[in-house]
Design a protein around this motif. Structure first.
Motif, PDB file in Angstrom:
ATOM      1  N   LEU A   1       0.831  -1.196   0.000  1.00 38.02           N
ATOM      2  CA  LEU A   1       0.000   0.000   0.000  1.00 38.02           C
ATOM      3  C   LEU A   1       0.874   1.259   0.000  1.00 38.02           C
ATOM      4  O   LEU A   1       0.601   2.225  -0.712  1.00 38.02           O
ATOM      5  CB  LEU A   1      -0.921  -0.005   1.217  1.00 38.02           C
ATOM      6  N   ALA A   2       1.951   1.234   0.786  1.00 40.12           N
ATOM      7  CA  ALA A   2       2.859   2.380   0.863  1.00 40.12           C
ATOM      8  C   ALA A   2       3.582   2.629  -0.460  1.00 40.12           C
ATOM      9  O   ALA A   2       4.011   3.751  -0.734  1.00 40.12           O
ATOM     10  CB  ALA A   2       3.877   2.166   1.984  1.00 40.12           C
ATOM     11  N   GLU A   3       3.719   1.594  -1.286  1.00 42.18           N
ATOM     12  CA  GLU A   3       4.369   1.756  -2.594  1.00 42.18           C
ATOM     13  C   GLU A   3       3.520   2.569  -3.557  1.00 42.18           C
ATOM     14  O   GLU A   3       4.020   3.072  -4.554  1.00 42.18           O
ATOM     15  CB  GLU A   3       4.698   0.390  -3.191  1.00 42.18           C
ATOM     16  N   ASP A   4       2.219   2.686  -3.282  1.00 41.12           N
ATOM     17  CA  ASP A   4       1.328   3.432  -4.157  1.00 41.12           C
ATOM     18  C   ASP A   4       1.077   4.858  -3.688  1.00 41.12           C
ATOM     19  O   ASP A   4       0.256   5.571  -4.259  1.00 41.12           O
ATOM     20  CB  ASP A   4      -0.017   2.707  -4.280  1.00 41.12           C
ATOM     21  N   ILE A   5       1.788   5.286  -2.634  1.00 39.81           N
ATOM     22  CA  ILE A   5       1.650   6.649  -2.112  1.00 39.81           C
ATOM     23  C   ILE A   5       2.922   7.422  -2.446  1.00 39.81           C
ATOM     24  O   ILE A   5       4.013   7.033  -2.009  1.00 39.81           O
ATOM     25  CB  ILE A   5       1.390   6.644  -0.586  1.00 39.81           C
TER      26      ILE A   5
END
Length: 75
Positions: free
Chosen positions: A66-70
């Motif tokens: 999820l953090a990779e998409d922010i």
């Protein structure tokens, strides 16, 4: 730069969340993860997942995926 790339103790400003689904983006926005909002990486789990971030005084645990998409801009 991606939120998942920030090291422990680093700070950044959220610039976008375009890679997330609308439902996930809405849930994060309700928790305070909004564009132009400062975020700080508090700690990373020993195996790299999850990541604990601090947004507006609240700590949130996010999956690395999820953090990779922010997207963030380093302060």
């Amino acid at each position: 730069m991606k939120l998942s790339e920030l090291s422990c103790g680093s700070e950044g400003i959220v610039t976008g969340m375009s890679g997330l689904s609308a439902a996930t983006r809405k849930k994060l926005m309700v928790m305070g993860v909004l564009p132009n909002t400062p975020v700080a990486v508090v700690r990373v789990a020993p195996l790299g997942d999850p990541i604990q971030i601090r947004v507006r005084g609240v700590d949130i645990a996010l999956r690395k995926q999820l953090a990779e998409d922010i997207e963030v801009e380093v302060k």
